[in-house]
Design a protein around this motif. Structure first.
Motif, PDB file in Angstrom:
ATOM      1  N   GLU A 175      15.031 -15.826  35.875  1.00 25.53           N
ATOM      2  CA  GLU A 175      15.048 -14.851  34.780  1.00 25.53           C
ATOM      3  C   GLU A 175      16.473 -14.317  34.645  1.00 25.53           C
ATOM      4  O   GLU A 175      16.946 -13.559  35.498  1.00 25.53           O
ATOM      5  CB  GLU A 175      14.077 -13.718  35.062  1.00 25.53           C
ATOM      6  N   ILE A 176      17.147 -14.721  33.580  1.00 30.91           N
ATOM      7  CA  ILE A 176      18.538 -14.314  33.355  1.00 30.91           C
ATOM      8  C   ILE A 176      18.640 -13.668  31.987  1.00 30.91           C
ATOM      9  O   ILE A 176      18.362 -14.301  30.959  1.00 30.91           O
ATOM     10  CB  ILE A 176      19.495 -15.523  33.450  1.00 30.91           C
ATOM     11  N   ASP A 177      18.998 -12.402  31.982  1.00 26.80           N
ATOM     12  CA  ASP A 177      19.164 -11.671  30.720  1.00 26.80           C
ATOM     13  C   ASP A 177      20.577 -11.912  30.194  1.00 26.80           C
ATOM     14  O   ASP A 177      21.500 -12.215  30.950  1.00 26.80           O
ATOM     15  CB  ASP A 177      18.945 -10.178  30.974  1.00 26.80           C
ATOM     16  N   SER A 178      20.730 -11.781  28.893  1.00 28.41           N
ATOM     17  CA  SER A 178      22.063 -11.905  28.294  1.00 28.41           C
ATOM     18  C   SER A 178      22.188 -10.876  27.186  1.00 28.41           C
ATOM     19  O   SER A 178      21.206 -10.525  26.524  1.00 28.41           O
ATOM     20  CB  SER A 178      22.284 -13.318  27.735  1.00 28.41           C
ATOM     21  N   ALA A 179      23.379 -10.359  27.017  1.00 24.81           N
ATOM     22  CA  ALA A 179      23.628  -9.354  25.997  1.00 24.81           C
ATOM     23  C   ALA A 179      25.047  -9.519  25.468  1.00 24.81           C
ATOM     24  O   ALA A 179      25.982  -9.814  26.235  1.00 24.81           O
ATOM     25  CB  ALA A 179      23.445  -7.938  26.559  1.00 24.81           C
ATOM     26  N   SER A 180      25.197  -9.345  24.162  1.00 28.90           N
ATOM     27  CA  SER A 180      26.504  -9.476  23.537  1.00 28.90           C
ATOM     28  C   SER A 180      27.492  -8.504  24.152  1.00 28.90           C
ATOM     29  O   SER A 180      27.184  -7.325  24.363  1.00 28.90           O
ATOM     30  CB  SER A 180      26.373  -9.210  22.026  1.00 28.90           C
ATOM     31  N   ARG A 181      28.682  -9.000  24.465  1.00 29.91           N
ATOM     32  CA  ARG A 181      29.796  -8.249  25.032  1.00 29.91           C
ATOM     33  C   ARG A 181      29.545  -7.759  26.465  1.00 29.91           C
ATOM     34  O   ARG A 181      30.398  -7.081  27.037  1.00 29.91           O
ATOM     35  CB  ARG A 181      30.154  -7.043  24.154  1.00 29.91           C
ATOM     36  N   ARG A 182      28.379  -8.097  27.018  1.00 30.13           N
ATOM     37  CA  ARG A 182      28.089  -7.682  28.400  1.00 30.13           C
ATOM     38  C   ARG A 182      27.970  -8.879  29.334  1.00 30.13           C
ATOM     39  O   ARG A 182      28.298  -8.780  30.508  1.00 30.13           O
ATOM     40  CB  ARG A 182      26.801  -6.848  28.452  1.00 30.13           C
ATOM     41  N   GLY A 183      27.464  -9.998  28.806  1.00 29.38           N
ATOM     42  CA  GLY A 183      27.387 -11.197  29.624  1.00 29.38           C
ATOM     43  C   GLY A 183      25.981 -11.505  30.097  1.00 29.38           C
ATOM     44  O   GLY A 183      25.016 -11.338  29.351  1.00 29.38           O
ATOM     45  N   TYR A 184      25.889 -11.898  31.369  1.00 30.75           N
ATOM     46  CA  TYR A 184      24.623 -12.373  31.925  1.00 30.75           C
ATOM     47  C   TYR A 184      24.241 -11.544  33.150  1.00 30.75           C
ATOM     48  O   TYR A 184      25.106 -11.086  33.901  1.00 30.75           O
ATOM     49  CB  TYR A 184      24.735 -13.849  32.338  1.00 30.75           C
ATOM     50  N   MET A 185      22.917 -11.396  33.360  1.00 30.91           N
ATOM     51  CA  MET A 185      22.431 -10.667  34.525  1.00 30.91           C
ATOM     52  C   MET A 185      21.193 -11.362  35.082  1.00 30.91           C
ATOM     53  O   MET A 185      20.240 -11.639  34.355  1.00 30.91           O
ATOM     54  CB  MET A 185      22.079  -9.219  34.163  1.00 30.91           C
ATOM     55  N   LEU A 186      21.237 -11.670  36.370  1.00 33.32           N
ATOM     56  CA  LEU A 186      20.082 -12.246  37.046  1.00 33.32           C
ATOM     57  C   LEU A 186      19.071 -11.133  37.323  1.00 33.32           C
ATOM     58  O   LEU A 186      19.361 -10.180  38.034  1.00 33.32           O
ATOM     59  CB  LEU A 186      20.500 -12.915  38.362  1.00 33.32           C
ATOM     60  N   ILE A 187      17.885 -11.283  36.737  1.00 30.57           N
ATOM     61  CA  ILE A 187      16.839 -10.264  36.892  1.00 30.57           C
ATOM     62  C   ILE A 187      15.891 -10.636  38.021  1.00 30.57           C
ATOM     63  O   ILE A 187      15.535  -9.817  38.863  1.00 30.57           O
ATOM     64  CB  ILE A 187      16.042 -10.111  35.581  1.00 30.57           C
ATOM     65  N   GLY A 188      15.437 -11.875  38.008  1.00 33.37           N
ATOM     66  CA  GLY A 188      14.486 -12.309  39.027  1.00 33.37           C
ATOM     67  C   GLY A 188      14.495 -13.812  39.164  1.00 33.37           C
ATOM     68  O   GLY A 188      15.147 -14.528  38.415  1.00 33.37           O
ATOM     69  N   ASP A 189      13.751 -14.289  40.176  1.00 35.74           N
ATOM     70  CA  ASP A 189      13.748 -15.728  40.453  1.00 35.74           C
ATOM     71  C   ASP A 189      12.338 -16.282  40.596  1.00 35.74           C
ATOM     72  O   ASP A 189      12.149 -17.352  41.152  1.00 35.74           O
ATOM     73  CB  ASP A 189      14.555 -16.025  41.723  1.00 35.74           C
ATOM     74  N   ALA A 190      11.341 -15.549  40.077  1.00 38.01           N
ATOM     75  CA  ALA A 190       9.941 -15.985  40.183  1.00 38.01           C
ATOM     76  C   ALA A 190       9.660 -16.365  41.631  1.00 38.01           C
ATOM     77  O   ALA A 190      10.077 -15.676  42.548  1.00 38.01           O
ATOM     78  CB  ALA A 190       9.674 -17.128  39.220  1.00 38.01           C
ATOM     79  N   ASP A 191       8.950 -17.436  41.877  1.00 37.63           N
ATOM     80  CA  ASP A 191       8.704 -17.902  43.247  1.00 37.63           C
ATOM     81  C   ASP A 191       9.361 -19.261  43.400  1.00 37.63           C
ATOM     82  O   ASP A 191       8.701 -20.293  43.539  1.00 37.63           O
ATOM     83  CB  ASP A 191       7.203 -17.983  43.538  1.00 37.63           C
ATOM     84  N   ILE A 192      10.673 -19.256  43.380  1.00 35.60           N
ATOM     85  CA  ILE A 192      11.447 -20.491  43.429  1.00 35.60           C
ATOM     86  C   ILE A 192      12.029 -20.681  44.821  1.00 35.60           C
ATOM     87  O   ILE A 192      12.593 -19.756  45.404  1.00 35.60           O
ATOM     88  CB  ILE A 192      12.592 -20.449  42.399  1.00 35.60           C
ATOM     89  N   ILE A 193      11.857 -21.891  45.360  1.00 34.92           N
ATOM     90  CA  ILE A 193      12.544 -22.235  46.603  1.00 34.92           C
ATOM     91  C   ILE A 193      13.868 -22.874  46.223  1.00 34.92           C
ATOM     92  O   ILE A 193      13.901 -23.968  45.661  1.00 34.92           O
ATOM     93  CB  ILE A 193      11.709 -23.197  47.457  1.00 34.92           C
ATOM     94  N   ASN A 194      14.922 -22.181  46.500  1.00 31.65           N
ATOM     95  CA  ASN A 194      16.264 -22.646  46.161  1.00 31.65           C
ATOM     96  C   ASN A 194      17.195 -22.271  47.306  1.00 31.65           C
ATOM     97  O   ASN A 194      17.134 -21.134  47.800  1.00 31.65           O
ATOM     98  CB  ASN A 194      16.716 -21.991  44.852  1.00 31.65           C
TER      99      ASN A 194
END
Length: 337
Positions: free
Chosen positions: A60-79
């Motif tokens: 889950e990666i949010d994006s906003a104009s002039r602010r960029g990107y933010m990692l919100i969550g990763d669900a249940d991912i094995i990484n």
């Protein structure tokens, strides 16, 4: 068959891995595409491409104009990146090889053991040829559990290696404690939750007469499984079925940390005090009528205690006592003769 290989090793990280690592380090805060591109030496178009790919993976990666990107969550991912984030170990899990699908994590890590470092871990999202003790098949449904193997290279005599299975069992129950899950240990290699099997441990060793070449410590845990094959539906369970929703990466990280601490105490200091205390306190067999199972027979006995060396002390119906170093036991049902 092997598919979807990812390796956590700074020298082998892809650009996508590096973008994810950057987002993890700034989780909960926006970072501009420009800043990411400058830090990693890639174009902003490449940043956008990798962000899109990570979203497809489930991040889950949010994006906003002039602010960029933010990692919100990763669900249940094995990484590997998610697991290594805030991992507090010195060598266990410092190199992680992740496969989306594999035959057996134990078999794969044995095939690379000679050229791999102590503490290397292979993790799979699916095993197609998972195995348990005595060659039994291990049910390993895709995306539903933790299927992993550790490579260990201890400087101990081969006859001192069997206790490592119980060190792993103690580490797993301690890890689950951190998430409010109170599990038990069925000596020597099963983790039990509410009377059913949650997790199995399979330890294999390559050794000479006086030295260990390597040990492979395999673990399989049912996390999200809801339906099991008919032949095991009465004896197997999962964290989800018992009412626990926990991310697999968080469990793996905790197992690594608890295992390393208990394992190092044993390897460096020959100290098993905490391991034995855990195995006694959380034993699913002490005080129970059991079967002692070998390749050729099963004998009725009663489990009396676990020794300071991790052996299971049993008493047979004829009054004879035996200290079991390894093997398999099953708990006898009330209606068994």
């Amino acid at each position: 068959m092997i598919s979807g290989r990812q390796v956590l090793d700074e020298r082998m990280m892809t650009l996508k891995d590096r973008v994810l690592k950057y987002l993890i380090r700034n989780k909960g805060s926006f970072v501009s595409g420009e800043k990411i591109s400058e830090s990693l030496g890639i174009s902003r178009a490449a940043v956008w491409k990798h962000i899109s790919s990570l979203r497809q993976d489930g991040f889950e990666i949010d994006s906003a104009s002039r602010r960029g990107y933010m990692l919100i969550g990763d669900a249940d991912i094995i990484n590997p990146q998610i697991i290594s984030d805030s991992l507090r170990t010195s060598f266990i899990g410092k190199k992680i090889i992740y496969m989306d699908s594999i035959g057996s994590t134990n078999d794969h890590i044995k095939s690379i053991a000679g050229g791999s470092t102590d503490g290397t871990v292979v993790i799979a999202n699916e095993q197609t040829k998972g195995k348990g003790r005595m060659g039994r098949y291990w049910h390993s449904q895709k995306g539903d559990g933790i299927w992993m193997s550790m490579l260990l290279k201890p400087h101990i005599a081969p006859n001192k290696a069997s206790i490592i299975t119980q060190i792993a069992g103690a580490a797993i129950v301690k890890a689950l404690d951190e998430f409010g899950v109170s599990a038990m240990i069925k000596w020597p290699n099963d983790i039990i939750l509410n009377g059913k099997k949650l997790c199995g441990i399979l330890t294999e060793m390559a050794a000479e007469i006086d030295r260990i070449n390597y040990i492979v410590l395999g673990m399989g845990m049912n996390v999200k499984s809801d339906n099991f094959p008919d032949e095991i539906s009465d004896i197997a369970t999962s964290l989800y079925k018992e009412g626990h929703a926990i991310k697999r990466a968080d469990i793996i990280r905790s197992i690594f940390e608890n295992f390393e601490r208990l394992y190092v105490d044993y390897i460096k200091n020959d100290d098993l005090k905490e391991v034995v205390e855990i195995c006694r306190e959380r034993s699913a067999v002490i005080g129970k009528d059991i079967y002692v199972i070998t390749w050729s027979e099963k004998k009725k006995a009663r489990a009396l205690d676990i020794s300071q060396n991790g052996d299971l002390l049993v008493e047979y119906k004829d009054g004879r006592k035996e200290s079991l170093v390894s093997g398999e036991v099953s708990i006898r049902k009330a209606d068994d003769e």
